[in-house]
Design a protein around this motif. Structure first.
Motif, PDB file in Angstrom:
ATOM      1  N   UNK A 125      -2.100   1.613  43.107  1.00 48.09           N
ATOM      2  CA  UNK A 125      -0.906   1.110  43.790  1.00 48.09           C
ATOM      3  C   UNK A 125       0.395   1.416  43.050  1.00 48.09           C
ATOM      4  N   UNK A 126       0.334   2.190  41.969  1.00 44.90           N
ATOM      5  CA  UNK A 126       1.539   2.467  41.186  1.00 44.90           C
ATOM      6  C   UNK A 126       2.638   3.094  42.036  1.00 44.90           C
ATOM      7  N   UNK A 127       2.313   4.060  42.869  1.00 43.40           N
ATOM      8  CA  UNK A 127       3.312   4.720  43.710  1.00 43.40           C
ATOM      9  C   UNK A 127       3.992   3.749  44.665  1.00 43.40           C
ATOM     10  N   UNK A 128       3.235   2.821  45.224  1.00 39.26           N
ATOM     11  CA  UNK A 128       3.789   1.798  46.110  1.00 39.26           C
ATOM     12  C   UNK A 128       4.883   1.012  45.392  1.00 39.26           C
ATOM     13  N   UNK A 129       4.572   0.520  44.199  1.00 42.39           N
ATOM     14  CA  UNK A 129       5.552  -0.279  43.458  1.00 42.39           C
ATOM     15  C   UNK A 129       6.720   0.575  42.959  1.00 42.39           C
ATOM     16  N   UNK A 130       6.455   1.823  42.586  1.00 38.30           N
ATOM     17  CA  UNK A 130       7.550   2.700  42.160  1.00 38.30           C
ATOM     18  C   UNK A 130       8.538   2.918  43.303  1.00 38.30           C
ATOM     19  N   UNK A 131       8.055   3.064  44.523  1.00 35.39           N
ATOM     20  CA  UNK A 131       8.947   3.221  45.684  1.00 35.39           C
ATOM     21  C   UNK A 131       9.803   1.978  45.901  1.00 35.39           C
ATOM     22  N   UNK A 132       9.348   0.838  45.407  1.00 34.82           N
ATOM     23  CA  UNK A 132      10.106  -0.408  45.534  1.00 34.82           C
ATOM     24  C   UNK A 132      10.990  -0.675  44.310  1.00 34.82           C
ATOM     25  N   UNK A 133      11.059   0.289  43.384  1.00 31.83           N
ATOM     26  CA  UNK A 133      11.977   0.181  42.256  1.00 31.83           C
ATOM     27  C   UNK A 133      11.376  -0.297  40.958  1.00 31.83           C
ATOM     28  N   UNK A 134      10.052  -0.411  40.878  1.00 29.36           N
ATOM     29  CA  UNK A 134       9.393  -0.863  39.654  1.00 29.36           C
ATOM     30  C   UNK A 134       9.118   0.318  38.731  1.00 29.36           C
ATOM     31  N   UNK A 135       9.178   0.061  37.426  1.00 26.88           N
ATOM     32  CA  UNK A 135       8.953   1.080  36.407  1.00 26.88           C
ATOM     33  C   UNK A 135       7.756   0.680  35.558  1.00 26.88           C
TER      34      UNK A 135
END
Length: 155
Positions: A125-135
């Motif tokens: 799910x890393x890509x999902x959270x990255x699209x929401x601005x998470x690093x």
């Protein structure tokens, strides 16, 4: 056109049970997380968010830990909340429910005066959270036998 669901902060025992039912379906049944570790003492004081379909069917859930409960996840920084237990039922995936739940958790964190939100993401799910601005930060680690990475977003 409006979304075919609503997202809100869980209010009362019926909403909380709906959140737990989603978590059981996704984490315990689908992913094989042992039920005795899915629910914990933090559930009592967490802010829970719930997504409901137009017919009232629970579609997703998540929780925000804050204060002392969050510091074990956020590196002892009480100004950072911890998003966790984010789950969307198989039938509701692809509708934007997960993103709406994350934004609801962030809104709750802002309302509590928090400056950032941390989470432990399953690596798929890393890509999902990255699209929401998470690093991402720190090394990969196992949680309930599933690989995770820590992530953070400033509010």
């Amino acid at each position: 056109m409006s979304a075919p669901y609503t997202v809100r902060v869980a209010d009362g025992p019926d909403d909380r049970e709906a959140c737990f039912a989603v978590r059981k379906e996704v984490f315990v049944v689908e992913q094989g997380v042992p039920e005795d570790i899915e629910y914990d003492a933090h559930d009592a004081d967490a802010v829970h968010v719930l997504a409901l379909g137009a017919d009232g069917t629970p579609l997703g859930a998540g929780r925000l830990l804050h204060g002392a409960a969050a510091t074990g996840y956020t590196g002892a920084d009480a100004s950072v909340g911890s998003l966790g237990r984010l789950a969307v039922t198989r039938a509701a995936r692809g509708l934007g429910v997960g993103a709406a739940l994350v934004r609801a958790v962030e809104d709750a964190a802002r309302a509590l005066g928090l400056t950032a939100v941390d989470l432990h993401a399953q690596t798929h799910a890393l890509g999902f959270y990255e699209r929401l601005g998470y690093t991402q930060y720190g090394p990969e680690f196992p949680d309930a036998g599933i690989p995770h990475r820590a992530m953070r977003r400033a509010l």
